[in-house]
Design an enzyme around this catalytic site. Sequence first.
Site, PDB file in Angstrom:
ATOM      1  N   LYS A  50       0.805  -1.222   0.000  1.00 55.76           N
ATOM      2  CA  LYS A  50       0.000   0.000   0.000  1.00 55.76           C
ATOM      3  C   LYS A  50       0.843   1.280   0.000  1.00 55.76           C
ATOM      4  O   LYS A  50       0.437   2.290  -0.564  1.00 55.76           O
ATOM      5  CB  LYS A  50      -0.953   0.014   1.212  1.00 55.76           C
ATOM      6  CG  LYS A  50      -2.074  -1.008   1.098  1.00 55.76           C
ATOM      7  CD  LYS A  50      -2.951  -1.034   2.332  1.00 55.76           C
ATOM      8  CE  LYS A  50      -4.123  -0.100   2.190  1.00 55.76           C
ATOM      9  NZ  LYS A  50      -5.213  -0.406   3.138  1.00 55.76           N
ATOM     10  N   ASP A  91      -9.933   4.288   1.823  1.00 55.52           N
ATOM     11  CA  ASP A  91     -10.179   3.721   3.159  1.00 55.52           C
ATOM     12  C   ASP A  91     -10.920   4.713   4.067  1.00 55.52           C
ATOM     13  O   ASP A  91     -11.843   4.330   4.795  1.00 55.52           O
ATOM     14  CB  ASP A  91      -8.861   3.308   3.834  1.00 55.52           C
ATOM     15  CG  ASP A  91      -8.374   1.942   3.371  1.00 55.52           C
ATOM     16  OD1 ASP A  91      -9.201   1.152   2.877  1.00 55.52           O
ATOM     17  OD2 ASP A  91      -7.160   1.672   3.498  1.00 55.52           O
TER      18      ASP A  91
HETATM   19  P1  NAP Z   1      -0.807  -2.257  11.016  1.00 57.64           P
HETATM   20  O1  NAP Z   1      -0.339  -1.103  10.211  1.00 57.64           O
HETATM   21  O2  NAP Z   1       0.027  -3.482  11.109  1.00 57.64           O
HETATM   22  O3  NAP Z   1      -1.115  -1.711  12.511  1.00 57.64           O
HETATM   23  C1  NAP Z   1      -1.475  -2.615  13.549  1.00 57.64           C
HETATM   24  C2  NAP Z   1      -1.933  -1.823  14.774  1.00 57.64           C
HETATM   25  O4  NAP Z   1      -2.339  -2.775  15.769  1.00 57.64           O
HETATM   26  C3  NAP Z   1      -0.838  -0.966  15.387  1.00 57.64           C
HETATM   27  O5  NAP Z   1      -1.413   0.153  16.014  1.00 57.64           O
HETATM   28  C4  NAP Z   1      -0.251  -1.939  16.419  1.00 57.64           C
HETATM   29  O6  NAP Z   1       0.440  -1.307  17.478  1.00 57.64           O
HETATM   30  C5  NAP Z   1      -1.509  -2.574  16.946  1.00 57.64           C
HETATM   31  N1  NAP Z   1      -1.246  -3.871  17.595  1.00 57.64           N
HETATM   32  C6  NAP Z   1      -0.954  -5.038  16.985  1.00 57.64           C
HETATM   33  N2  NAP Z   1      -0.760  -6.002  17.921  1.00 57.64           N
HETATM   34  C7  NAP Z   1      -0.937  -5.411  19.133  1.00 57.64           C
HETATM   35  C8  NAP Z   1      -0.874  -5.875  20.476  1.00 57.64           C
HETATM   36  N3  NAP Z   1      -0.591  -7.163  20.771  1.00 57.64           N
HETATM   37  N4  NAP Z   1      -1.125  -4.999  21.478  1.00 57.64           N
HETATM   38  C9  NAP Z   1      -1.411  -3.714  21.202  1.00 57.64           C
HETATM   39  N5  NAP Z   1      -1.488  -3.203  19.945  1.00 57.64           N
HETATM   40  C10 NAP Z   1      -1.248  -4.045  18.918  1.00 57.64           C
HETATM   41  O7  NAP Z   1      -2.230  -2.792  10.479  1.00 57.64           O
HETATM   42  P2  NAP Z   1      -3.413  -1.921   9.814  1.00 57.64           P
HETATM   43  O8  NAP Z   1      -3.304  -1.997   8.343  1.00 57.64           O
HETATM   44  O9  NAP Z   1      -3.453  -0.589  10.476  1.00 57.64           O
HETATM   45  O10 NAP Z   1      -4.701  -2.807  10.221  1.00 57.64           O
HETATM   46  C11 NAP Z   1      -5.169  -2.821  11.553  1.00 57.64           C
HETATM   47  C12 NAP Z   1      -6.479  -3.615  11.614  1.00 57.64           C
HETATM   48  O11 NAP Z   1      -7.491  -2.972  10.858  1.00 57.64           O
HETATM   49  C13 NAP Z   1      -6.356  -5.037  11.043  1.00 57.64           C
HETATM   50  O12 NAP Z   1      -7.101  -5.906  11.854  1.00 57.64           O
HETATM   51  C14 NAP Z   1      -6.992  -4.919   9.667  1.00 57.64           C
HETATM   52  O13 NAP Z   1      -7.544  -6.141   9.221  1.00 57.64           O
HETATM   53  C15 NAP Z   1      -8.072  -3.896   9.940  1.00 57.64           C
HETATM   54  N6  NAP Z   1      -8.493  -3.146   8.741  1.00 57.64           N
HETATM   55  C16 NAP Z   1      -9.799  -3.208   8.392  1.00 57.64           C
HETATM   56  C17 NAP Z   1     -10.246  -2.488   7.302  1.00 57.64           C
HETATM   57  C18 NAP Z   1     -11.700  -2.548   6.936  1.00 57.64           C
HETATM   58  O14 NAP Z   1     -12.032  -2.231   5.783  1.00 57.64           O
HETATM   59  N7  NAP Z   1     -12.571  -2.887   7.867  1.00 57.64           N
HETATM   60  C19 NAP Z   1      -9.353  -1.696   6.549  1.00 57.64           C
HETATM   61  C20 NAP Z   1      -8.005  -1.653   6.941  1.00 57.64           C
HETATM   62  C21 NAP Z   1      -7.591  -2.391   8.052  1.00 57.64           C
HETATM   63  P3  NAP Z   1       2.047  -1.107  17.390  1.00 57.64           P
HETATM   64  O15 NAP Z   1       2.278   0.115  16.561  1.00 57.64           O
HETATM   65  O16 NAP Z   1       2.463  -0.960  18.797  1.00 57.64           O
HETATM   66  O17 NAP Z   1       2.600  -2.360  16.739  1.00 57.64           O
END
Ligand code: NAP
Length: 279
Positions: A71, A108
């Site tokens: 992305k 998004d």
């Molecule tokens: P990302 O860039 O990898 O970010 C992950 C986030 O989760 C970060 O803030 C991370 O914190 C936190 N995290 C992960 N494991 C954790 C833990 N054990 N304890 C506390 N915080 C934790 O991923 P992303 O692209 O932002 O996606 C995040 C979520 O949104 C995913 O579940 C994804 O499937 C969902 N999503 C949904 C849509 C939709 O259309 N509904 C669209 C996009 C994303 P750190 O910075 O500390 O690692």
Amino acid sequence: MTDHPRIPLAGVIGSPVAHSRSPALHGYWLRRYGIAGAYVPLDIAQADLRDVLAALPKAGFVGCNVTIPHKESVLQIADVVTDRAALIGAANTLIFRKDGKLHADNTDGYGFIANLRQQAPFWAPAAGPAAVFGAGGAARAVVASLLEVGVPEIRLTNRTRPRAEALRAEFGARIVVHDWVQAGAMLEDVATAVNTTSLGMTGKPEFLAPMDALPQTAVVTDLVYTPLKTRFLKTAEEMGCTTVDGLGMLLHQAAPGFERWFGQRPEVDAETRAAVLAG
Ligand code: NAP
């Protein structure tokens, strides 16, 4: 050049990509509107991204979605980047233009807001602060779009605090960073609460911050949609809040791309949700 009409093709580029619901979604819309076209998953390694994006239009592709891990890097390859994609620092929708240019957009934030407006029509973003958990890729789109619709203050928290500080530095003074260990406290008086972390997703740890401070009037949403009803949403629902699941964001973010590629604005409705859940 071919001189006969080609069937328009689109797809989702990622790695891995087998879990993506986008082929089921676009496939459903293609059938629903009787459009001769196809949408396929494309598992592409980082090293091949540039070559693949150059080749796809020659094979009849009119565009594609982009997911993890491409992305951000796709912005370096695109010829035209929309303001919102540049602001978010990532693209999820590509259009292969007829003039040969690669156009990159990010829908998004649009999908996030459209989902809230559809499932909680009375939601008034300006009515109070928003609490946002997480500062990853998806949080950038959420923060940018909440600011755009007039949220007066965003209380932001992330396990890794510097990532939240970086968003504050970029998006400005309406963002107030809170400590992850006291995250529950920032729910007091909010009009909106959002989980953008992957906590609560099937196979990941649960979201455990205390939610007692959440007012009953808040609209609460989770980006995680597997499961559809996360513990974050369940707790909010038990407290009397209006909750909005994350599947609708996935559906709404897809609509602008489908329209650009296949010439038909698709409906996001109960049938669409059911088709994606079944697919
Ligand atoms: P990302 O860039 O990898 O970010 C992950 C986030 O989760 C970060 O803030 C991370 O914190 C936190 N995290 C992960 N494991 C954790 C833990 N054990 N304890 C506390 N915080 C934790 O991923 P992303 O692209 O932002 O996606 C995040 C979520 O949104 C995913 O579940 C994804 O499937 C969902 N999503 C949904 C849509 C939709 O259309 N509904 C669209 C996009 C994303 P750190 O910075 O500390 O690692």
